[in-house]
Motif scaffolding. Structure first.
Motif, PDB file in Angstrom:
ATOM      1  N   THR A  67       2.581   2.621   2.002  1.00 40.33           N
ATOM      2  CA  THR A  67       2.116   1.412   2.037  1.00 40.33           C
ATOM      3  C   THR A  67       0.872   1.926   1.176  1.00 40.33           C
ATOM      4  N   HIS A  68       0.504   0.952   0.122  1.00 41.72           N
ATOM      5  CA  HIS A  68      -0.818   1.058  -0.599  1.00 41.72           C
ATOM      6  C   HIS A  68      -1.844   1.052   0.399  1.00 41.72           C
ATOM      7  N   GLY A 127      -0.215  -9.813  -5.033  1.00 46.11           N
ATOM      8  CA  GLY A 127       1.167 -11.021  -4.834  1.00 46.11           C
ATOM      9  C   GLY A 127       1.884 -10.318  -4.699  1.00 46.11           C
ATOM     10  N   GLN A 128       2.098  -8.347  -4.412  1.00 43.63           N
ATOM     11  CA  GLN A 128       2.413  -7.595  -4.222  1.00 43.63           C
ATOM     12  C   GLN A 128       2.883  -7.666  -2.098  1.00 43.63           C
ATOM     13  N   ALA A 129       3.876  -6.905  -2.163  1.00 41.66           N
ATOM     14  CA  ALA A 129       4.309  -7.148  -0.144  1.00 41.66           C
ATOM     15  C   ALA A 129       3.392  -6.345   0.401  1.00 41.66           C
ATOM     16  N   SER A 187       4.366  -4.460   2.519  1.00 37.40           N
ATOM     17  CA  SER A 187       5.073  -3.564   2.673  1.00 37.40           C
ATOM     18  C   SER A 187       5.428  -2.686   1.828  1.00 37.40           C
ATOM     19  N   ALA A 188       5.498  -3.183   1.125  1.00 35.77           N
ATOM     20  CA  ALA A 188       5.546  -2.717  -0.802  1.00 35.77           C
ATOM     21  C   ALA A 188       5.687  -0.617  -0.757  1.00 35.77           C
ATOM     22  N   PRO A 189       6.364   0.280  -1.029  1.00 36.44           N
ATOM     23  CA  PRO A 189       6.189   1.748  -1.249  1.00 36.44           C
ATOM     24  C   PRO A 189       5.425   1.475  -2.420  1.00 36.44           C
ATOM     25  N   ALA A 190       4.414   2.852  -2.089  1.00 38.42           N
ATOM     26  CA  ALA A 190       3.156   3.390  -3.185  1.00 38.42           C
ATOM     27  C   ALA A 190       3.685   4.849  -3.549  1.00 38.42           C
ATOM     28  N   ASN A 191       4.777   5.649  -3.293  1.00 34.01           N
ATOM     29  CA  ASN A 191       4.972   6.312  -3.335  1.00 34.01           C
ATOM     30  C   ASN A 191       6.459   7.005  -3.587  1.00 34.01           C
ATOM     31  N   PHE A 192       7.392   5.876  -3.073  1.00 32.97           N
ATOM     32  CA  PHE A 192       8.907   5.904  -3.840  1.00 32.97           C
ATOM     33  C   PHE A 192       9.606   7.421  -4.979  1.00 32.97           C
TER      34      PHE A 192
END
Length: 89
Positions: free
Chosen positions: A28-29, A39-41, A43-48
């Protein structure tokens, strides 16, 4: 076994491998120390990396499909070998 069956089995195994491998290696970030977009979750991936995921899933699926086809041809493990409900001898 026909080649079309092998391709169908490979594709099914590939999809399963890709879904199993999705969470591995993704950060994650917060974990990477990057700034989040408003507004970003959390758990949003930063390095997908979808290409790396597809490559790894392709390799694992090829190996698993090869093992399955070889087992189908040579009959190493059959359904009677994994019968869990055999009465004790």
């Amino acid at each position: 076994m026909q080649w079309t069956s092998i391709v169908a089995i490979y594709l099914l195994v590939w999809v399963m491998c890709a879904f199993v491998m999705l969470p591995f290696g993704v950060r994650t970030h917060d974990e990477l120390g990057l700034e989040k977009i408003p507004g970003q979750a959390d758990s949003a991936p930063a390095n997908f990396r979808p290409l790396r995921l597809a490559f790894r899933a392709s390799l694992v699926a090829a190996v698993l499909t090869a093992i399955y086809v070889l087992n189908y041809d040579y009959g190493w493990i059959e359904a009677s070998d994994i019968n869990l409900f055999k009465p004790p001898a």
